[in-house]
Design a protein around this motif. Sequence first.
Motif, short mmCIF file in Angstrom:
data_model
loop_
_atom_site.label_atom_id
_atom_site.label_comp_id
_atom_site.label_asym_id
_atom_site.label_seq_id
_atom_site.Cartn_x
_atom_site.Cartn_y
_atom_site.Cartn_z
N SER A 225 0.80 -1.22 0.00
CA SER A 225 0.00 0.00 0.00
C SER A 225 0.84 1.27 0.00
O SER A 225 0.75 2.12 0.89
N ASN A 226 1.68 1.38 -1.02
CA ASN A 226 2.40 2.61 -1.31
C ASN A 226 2.24 2.89 -2.79
O ASN A 226 1.30 2.39 -3.42
N LEU A 227 3.13 3.70 -3.34
CA LEU A 227 3.07 4.04 -4.76
C LEU A 227 4.33 3.56 -5.47
O LEU A 227 4.77 4.17 -6.44
N ASN A 249 -0.56 -3.91 -3.53
CA ASN A 249 -1.18 -2.59 -3.64
C ASN A 249 -0.18 -1.49 -3.94
O ASN A 249 -0.09 -0.49 -3.24
C1 LIG Z 1 -3.99 0.74 -1.47
O1 LIG Z 1 -3.13 1.83 -1.26
C2 LIG Z 1 -3.79 3.09 -1.22
C3 LIG Z 1 -2.74 4.13 -1.05
O2 LIG Z 1 -1.69 3.95 -1.94
C4 LIG Z 1 -4.78 3.11 -0.07
O3 LIG Z 1 -5.47 4.31 -0.07
C5 LIG Z 1 -5.74 1.95 -0.19
O4 LIG Z 1 -6.56 1.88 0.94
C6 LIG Z 1 -4.98 0.64 -0.32
N1 LIG Z 1 -5.92 -0.43 -0.56
C7 LIG Z 1 -5.86 -1.58 0.11
C8 LIG Z 1 -6.86 -2.61 -0.29
O5 LIG Z 1 -5.06 -1.78 1.01
#
Ligand SMILES: *[C@@H]1O[C@H](CO)[C@@H](O)[C@H](O)[C@H]1NC(C)=O
Length: 516
Positions: A225-227, A249
């Motif tokens: 969950s980063n870019l 993610n």
């Molecule tokens: C994926 O990452 C984005 C930020 O980059 C975040 O806002 C989002 O909640 C994340 N999604 C999951 C399913 O973890």
Amino acid sequence: MQLSPRLLRVLAILLAALPPRCCAGHHADSSSTVAGDRPSPPCSPADRAALLGFKAGVAVDTTGILATWAGGDCCGAWEGVTCDAATGRVVALQLEAPKAEVGRHYMQGVLSASLGGLEFLEALVVRDMARIAGAIPAALARLTRLRQLYLEGNMLSGAIPRSLALLRSLQYLSLAGNRLDGQLPPELGAVSGLEQINVARNRLSGAVPPSYENLSRLAYLDLGSNLFSGAVPGFLGQLKNMALVDLSNNSFSGEIPASLCTLRSLTDLSLSHNKLGGQIPTQMGTLRSLNSLAMDGNMLVGPIPASLLGLQKLWYLNLSGNGLSGPLPTGAGIALPSMVSMDLSRNRLTGDIGQLLRSLSVNRTSPQIVLAQKLEHLDVSENKIAGALPDLARGAGLRWLDISGNAIGGQIPSSISKLSGLERLDMSRNRVRGTIPASMAEMVRLRWLDLSRNELVGRIPDNFTRLTGVRHASFRGNKLCGQIPQARPFNLFRAAAYAHNLCLCGKPLPACRKIW
Ligand SMILES: *[C@@H]1O[C@H](CO)[C@@H](O)[C@H](O)[C@H]1NC(C)=O
Ligand SMILES: *[C@@H]1O[C@H](CO)[C@@H](O)[C@H](O)[C@H]1NC(C)=O
Ligand SMILES: *[C@@H]1O[C@H](CO)[C@@H](O)[C@H](O)[C@H]1NC(C)=O
Ligand SMILES: *[C@@H]1O[C@H](CO)[C@@H](O)[C@H](O)[C@H]1NC(C)=O
Ligand SMILES: *[C@@H]1O[C@H](CO)[C@@H](O)[C@H](O)[C@H]1NC(C)=O
């Protein structure tokens, strides 16, 4: 209960940090055993000043922790502060909201650069304080004895200071759950003792620096969950201690490097929700320690390698939402004996549902399918799977079965009732024929039942009135006829749940004209 590798990961990281091994026996309480009968020295004035500098940076503290920071002896009653009993130097600072109160209490303020003055510090933990904002002070680089740095669950922003690479003793680094941006500092590749890097849930971007190939002790890498973008680094395959890799993610692209398949210690691999293409490496079945494998939400094509079915410890597999094609893998041996949750949904897989279940059967001599008690969740929905549901002898552990949106024909075997633990059954949008077996009335755990858009005929069995726990049901789009079971919940569902059949009647549809 939804089993999630992420939950296990969170537990793992909590255990890793609790309490720091470095400081066992050094706590002020144990001073008499460590320092003989001499009274332990008072806390060092320099450390006390550094701690008060931190306290001054926190404007609001609803946890009550900093209220205990009063009086001269910071090694005594100051909560979260641990000193070396022999020297009176602070070796650990651990500030965490009490477990039950995460989210309710917080510290609001900044991380004071004065923390850099705690020169004997081995562990620094400021966790789940929610409103500690601002930058990570570059002055932390002065903490050359630091082995554990956990600053997760705050609101820290800005870049990860390159100077953290000066922390040559660092083993555990977690900055997860902040608002950090910029790139991973390449300099960290020189911190050769690093075992754990967790920067999940930030706004970090760029590629994984090539210098990280030198982190030979690395066992845990969570960049989720980063870019991040660029390729999944092939050098990960050289880091032989690697146990967990989470790149989920992000925007990683290219193919999955086959070199990953040499990691014999790897237990958890998540590449979910990236832009990965190409095929799943056929050697993946050699990852013998693998417990969980998630590659859902990518653009993977080609077949599921049959070798995956040989993974003896795999309990979570998610390949949902790719472009995988070819027949479902079927193994010679007993496939996936540890499997708890398997999701192959939303691909272009062909093959036979009966053969898949047969290869998961734990009793090869039985003509009927015996599913392992462990198997809880099976989702093959939205593919091009054909065949028919086979006869089942056992499978009481299964709670979720979704085969919807395929080309499955045949009849519903009356032995489906052996799936007595089933809570969700979705076989909508297939070509299932014949009648609905009355034995299904024994599946009293059902909460979700979708048989819509098939070719079912006959009645909805009267004794379905036993299925009082059902919260969602649909029989829409079949060739059913006769009276809908006139008891709750079946007479209370919307009419749409029964629409487009041959001649269903009774509440919620109009009353039957003759006695069925
Ligand atoms: C994926 O990452 C984005 C930020 O980059 C975040 O806002 C989002 O909640 C994340 N999604 C999951 C399913 O973890
Ligand atoms: C890894 O370390 C070696 C030896 O210190 C060094 O020569 C090499 O450049 C490093 N690799 C990378 C990619 O930085
Ligand atoms: C598999 O991944 C998809 C998203 O990519 C998610 O919706 C689904 O719940 C996952 N399946 C399981 C069993 O966790
Ligand atoms: C396997 O199935 C056979 C034939 O149905 C049966 O005789 C045998 O007891 C079963 N074995 C186990 C371990 O369930
Ligand atoms: C439901 O009805 C069928 C046929 O009438 C019967 O064989 C079966 O035992 C019944 N099942 C339950 C659970 O009542």
